[in-house]
Write a protein that holds these residues in place. Structure first.
Motif, mmCIF file in Angstrom:
data_model
loop_
_atom_site.group_PDB
_atom_site.id
_atom_site.type_symbol
_atom_site.label_atom_id
_atom_site.label_comp_id
_atom_site.label_asym_id
_atom_site.label_seq_id
_atom_site.Cartn_x
_atom_site.Cartn_y
_atom_site.Cartn_z
ATOM 1 N N THR A 1 38.996 47.362 45.756
ATOM 2 C CA THR A 1 39.510 48.050 46.940
ATOM 3 C C THR A 1 40.974 48.392 46.711
ATOM 4 O O THR A 1 41.777 47.509 46.381
ATOM 5 C CB THR A 1 39.366 47.152 48.185
ATOM 6 O OG1 THR A 1 37.970 46.905 48.367
ATOM 7 C CG2 THR A 1 39.934 47.820 49.423
ATOM 8 N N VAL A 2 41.306 49.657 46.840
ATOM 9 C CA VAL A 2 42.683 50.097 46.566
ATOM 10 C C VAL A 2 43.363 50.577 47.841
ATOM 11 O O VAL A 2 42.949 51.571 48.454
ATOM 12 C CB VAL A 2 42.707 51.241 45.519
ATOM 13 C CG1 VAL A 2 44.141 51.565 45.124
ATOM 14 C CG2 VAL A 2 41.889 50.885 44.292
ATOM 15 N N ASP A 3 44.421 49.869 48.233
ATOM 16 C CA ASP A 3 45.240 50.233 49.400
ATOM 17 C C ASP A 3 46.325 51.186 48.905
ATOM 18 O O ASP A 3 47.141 50.819 48.059
ATOM 19 C CB ASP A 3 45.803 48.928 49.987
ATOM 20 C CG ASP A 3 47.126 49.099 50.722
ATOM 21 O OD1 ASP A 3 47.407 50.193 51.216
ATOM 22 O OD2 ASP A 3 47.871 48.086 50.805
ATOM 23 N N PRO B 1 35.758 37.158 50.634
ATOM 24 C CA PRO B 1 36.258 36.249 49.605
ATOM 25 C C PRO B 1 35.949 36.725 48.179
ATOM 26 O O PRO B 1 34.847 37.198 47.899
ATOM 27 C CB PRO B 1 35.550 34.936 49.915
ATOM 28 C CG PRO B 1 35.339 34.981 51.387
ATOM 29 C CD PRO B 1 35.076 36.410 51.711
ATOM 30 N N PHE B 2 36.959 36.636 47.342
ATOM 31 C CA PHE B 2 36.919 36.963 45.909
ATOM 32 C C PHE B 2 36.730 38.456 45.601
ATOM 33 O O PHE B 2 36.515 38.838 44.456
ATOM 34 C CB PHE B 2 35.871 36.106 45.175
ATOM 35 C CG PHE B 2 36.150 34.639 45.338
ATOM 36 C CD1 PHE B 2 37.247 34.056 44.722
ATOM 37 C CD2 PHE B 2 35.340 33.855 46.149
ATOM 38 C CE1 PHE B 2 37.534 32.707 44.912
ATOM 39 C CE2 PHE B 2 35.621 32.513 46.338
ATOM 40 C CZ PHE B 2 36.724 31.930 45.719
ATOM 41 N N GLU B 3 36.832 39.286 46.607
ATOM 42 C CA GLU B 3 36.790 40.741 46.357
ATOM 43 C C GLU B 3 38.123 41.132 45.712
ATOM 44 O O GLU B 3 39.189 40.723 46.176
ATOM 45 C CB GLU B 3 36.620 41.445 47.712
ATOM 46 C CG GLU B 3 36.602 42.944 47.619
ATOM 47 C CD GLU B 3 36.391 43.602 49.009
ATOM 48 O OE1 GLU B 3 35.817 42.965 49.915
ATOM 49 O OE2 GLU B 3 36.823 44.754 49.148
ATOM 50 N N ARG B 4 38.051 41.908 44.644
ATOM 51 C CA ARG B 4 39.301 42.346 43.993
ATOM 52 C C ARG B 4 39.959 43.428 44.845
ATOM 53 O O ARG B 4 39.325 44.431 45.163
ATOM 54 C CB ARG B 4 39.020 42.927 42.605
ATOM 55 C CG ARG B 4 38.912 41.916 41.517
ATOM 56 C CD ARG B 4 38.959 42.490 40.113
ATOM 57 N NE ARG B 4 38.368 43.794 39.924
ATOM 58 C CZ ARG B 4 37.065 44.045 39.905
ATOM 59 N NH1 ARG B 4 36.200 43.081 40.107
ATOM 60 N NH2 ARG B 4 36.619 45.264 39.679
ATOM 61 N N SER C 1 36.968 36.955 36.571
ATOM 62 C CA SER C 1 37.092 37.251 38.007
ATOM 63 C C SER C 1 38.582 37.123 38.346
ATOM 64 O O SER C 1 39.351 36.579 37.547
ATOM 65 C CB SER C 1 36.304 36.222 38.807
ATOM 66 O OG SER C 1 36.945 34.960 38.680
ATOM 67 N N PRO C 2 38.983 37.564 39.541
ATOM 68 C CA PRO C 2 40.404 37.375 39.884
ATOM 69 C C PRO C 2 40.785 35.889 39.893
ATOM 70 O O PRO C 2 41.922 35.526 39.592
ATOM 71 C CB PRO C 2 40.538 37.988 41.278
ATOM 72 C CG PRO C 2 39.172 38.329 41.735
ATOM 73 C CD PRO C 2 38.266 38.333 40.566
ATOM 74 N N GLN C 3 39.807 35.031 40.222
ATOM 75 C CA GLN C 3 40.084 33.587 40.220
ATOM 76 C C GLN C 3 40.394 33.103 38.794
ATOM 77 O O GLN C 3 41.328 32.325 38.586
ATOM 78 C CB GLN C 3 38.868 32.835 40.786
ATOM 79 C CG GLN C 3 39.045 31.344 40.893
ATOM 80 C CD GLN C 3 40.046 30.943 41.970
ATOM 81 O OE1 GLN C 3 39.821 31.192 43.147
ATOM 82 N NE2 GLN C 3 41.168 30.363 41.563
ATOM 83 N N ASP C 4 39.628 33.595 37.808
ATOM 84 C CA ASP C 4 39.890 33.199 36.405
ATOM 85 C C ASP C 4 41.302 33.633 36.009
ATOM 86 O O ASP C 4 42.031 32.910 35.342
ATOM 87 C CB ASP C 4 38.905 33.884 35.441
ATOM 88 C CG ASP C 4 37.466 33.480 35.694
ATOM 89 O OD1 ASP C 4 37.239 32.302 35.999
ATOM 90 O OD2 ASP C 4 36.584 34.363 35.602
#
Ligand code: G16
Length: 555
Positions: free
Chosen positions: A219-221, A284-287, A453-456
């Motif tokens: 998702t790009v803001d 949650p965890f969505e980039r 993932s972003p978490q990694d």
């Protein structure tokens, strides 16, 4: 004479754009920035003259002018000059720009003549034979068209040959400038058009992916700025999710409502407030990532199961990129031939600097704020990765690196793949300037290659808690920073007070510096706990307030 004709035209065309009384303009961190309606048109008119002279001085190379105030509020605007290779205006010239911006209309002709003499530029040739060349663009701000008019007025007075690119992101304008000037060189940068920019980026992305898959969507803001419409354009060229490509959801792309720009969204909001835009409904965890108002900055983030916010800022992009590139170089068998380094500013989280030095074992340089400083320092490496914590940065490959990557004879399919990925990165990464689109695609490529993932990504090191504060003082210019802005040289005594508080704080580090884009002093503090970071930031802010007031009462 022709010279008189030019001098008169310069004075006449300036008539609608008088120098406001009592104002002093200064070419700052990112050119001139201010409220759009208090004489910025006069400044832009003057910048047209600077660009024309600069072009002439560089043998009629194409010079860029960008009208934007990037992360600043919608009612502000600004202007900056782009040098022939797409980098920022040479620092020495900032003085000419400042001098011209503060010139009364009636004196424009005389000062122009004086500068042509000082700079050994022939004012007559400039007009009638070999012409100066300028390209320009603006962001989506409502004040843009009026400022473009002022710019054209001085360019017309000097008979400059120009191209109006309309609305572009700042990095796209830098791209155009470099394309124009490298057209007939051994290393052409690309096609100087919007389609040329998008095609170059999309082709390099496809090559760099090398069959890897991107997990989930991004998702790009777009900060309700120029990034919105331009990202929609870029998406037409990028492979989509069903074609092994990228699935991008664009949000905050409203450029119709002027006041929406950078309002409670965008990279600066997310980085400074350390939270997602209130409008975000990410799961949650969505980039997620946010661009700034002119799309030259980007930060990533996600929320976890507990709805806790996690920021992946410029430091994270720098470490991810440097790690990825260093790994690819090792796999390609050229790791020991390339000097790779990272450039940061004092805002870089201490944990990131330690990680780069101790775990990645790469050298780190620290420079003052401002892309021009980082860019310059990054050139000292074969591959120089530079990022400000606020998400402004890129990676520079020098000629040696490019020759090695393009010339190495691979000894295995693995080496060949790694070399081809590196080769694609040279095009994917905007070599002219920090570019949010390019940095976004680089991040996606690096994450996909690692299947992270972003978490990694977050797990590579733990940020020290930190806090940014903005302090308004009567005159920010009394705060003079030294040592890559890590210490205050003046007002006398202020640094000793800051040191006192820092020494009382566990893993404390703090500094104060005058902003180059806003009328305020910025304070940064980090510590082992969030409470301590906040306390330290408030203590330093108080020191700034006290010394700011004291200086004002003395003057
Ligand atoms: C500009 C500069 C950046 C700088 C930022 C804040 O960004 O290009 O290098 O980090 O301003 O600068 P300061 O702290 O001096 O106000 P942008 O995105 O606004 O062009």
């Amino acid at each position: 004479t022709i010279q008189d004709e030019v001098k008169n035209a310069l004075v006449q065309n300036a008539a609608p754009y008088p120098l406001p009384e009592g104002k002093r303009f200064q070419y700052g961190t990112a050119g001139f920035r201010m409220k759009a309606d208090v004489g910025l048109d006069h400044v832009v008119y003057a910048v047209g003259i600077v660009a024309a002279l600069r072009s002439k001085r560089r043998n009629e190379a194409t010079i860029g002018v960008m009208i934007t105030a990037s992360h600043n509020p919608a009612e502000d605007n600004g202007v900056k000059v782009v040098d022939p290779m797409g980098d920022m205006l040479e620092q020495e010239w900032e003085e000419y720009a400042t001098q011209l911006a503060n010139t009364e209309n009636a004196l424009f002709g005389d000062i122009y003549e004086k500068l042509t003499n000082d700079l050994l530029v022939d004012p007559v040739h400039q007009v009638h034979t070999r012409k100066s060349k300028v390209v320009f663009a603006r962001d989506t701000r409502a004040s843009g068209p009026h400022l473009i008019k002022a710019l054209k007025a001085s360019l017309d007075a000097l008979h400059v040959e120009y191209t109006d690119y309309g609305i572009l992101t700042t990095p796209m304008l830098h791209h155009m400038v470099r394309c124009h000037n490298t057209k007939n060189s051994p290393r052409p940068f690309g096609e100087a058009s919007e389609a040329g920019y998008h095609k170059k980026m999309a082709n390099a992305f496809k090559k760099a992916m090398y069959g890897r898959k991107i997990k989930g969507h991004l998702t790009v803001d777009c900060a309700n700025g120029v990034g919105g419409p331009k990202l929609h354009d870029l998406l037409k060229y990028l492979p989509n999710a069903s074609n092994d490509g990228i699935d991008i959801k664009v949000v905050n792309d409203d450029v119709i409502k002027p006041e929406a720009l950078n309002y409670e969204c965008g990279a600066d909001y997310v980085k400074t407030k350390q939270r997602a835009p209130p409008s975000s409904n990410a799961v949650p965890f969505e980039r997620c990532c946010s661009l700034d108002g002119d799309a030259d900055r980007i930060v990533y983030y996600f929320i976890d199961d507990n709805k806790e916010f996690h920021l992946l800022d410029g430091d994270r992009i720098a470490t991810l990129a440097a790690n990825f590139i260093a790994d690819q170089a090792r796999v390609a068998g050229i790791g020991d031939k390339l000097k790779i380094g990272v450039v940061q500013t004092a805002y870089a989280n201490g944990a990131s600097t330690e990680y780069i030095q101790k775990v990645m074992k790469l050298p780190v340089d620290c420079t003052p704020t401002g892309v021009k400083h980082l860019h310059h320092a990054a050139k000292r490496f074969d591959i120089g990765v530079y990022f400000e914590a606020n998400g402004h940065g890129t990676v520079l490959f020098n000629d040696n690196a490019i020759d090695i990557i393009k010339g190495h004879d691979p000894q295995s399919p693995g080496q060949k793949h790694a070399l081809e990925s590196l080769d694609a990165l040279i095009d994917l990464i905007n070599q002219a300037v920090g570019d949010a689109f390019s940095d976004m695609l680089l991040t996606e490529v690096a994450l996909a290659h690692r299947a992270w993932s972003p978490q990694d990504w977050m797990n590579t090191y733990i940020d020290l808690p930190n806090k940014l504060v903005r302090v308004v003082v009567p005159d920010r210019n009394v705060f003079k920073a030294v040592d890559a802005e890590r210490r205050l040289e003046s007002p006398a005594g202020a640094q000793a007070r800051i040191d006192h508080y820092v020494n009382l704080t566990n893993r404390g580090r703090a500094f104060a510096r005058a902003s180059g884009t806003e009328d305020a002093v910025r304070v940064y503090a980090e510590a082992h706990s969030a409470r301590d970071a906040e306390k330290l930031a408030n203590q330093v802010a108080e020191v700034v307030e006290t010394y700011g007031m004291r200086a004002a009462s003395k003057s």
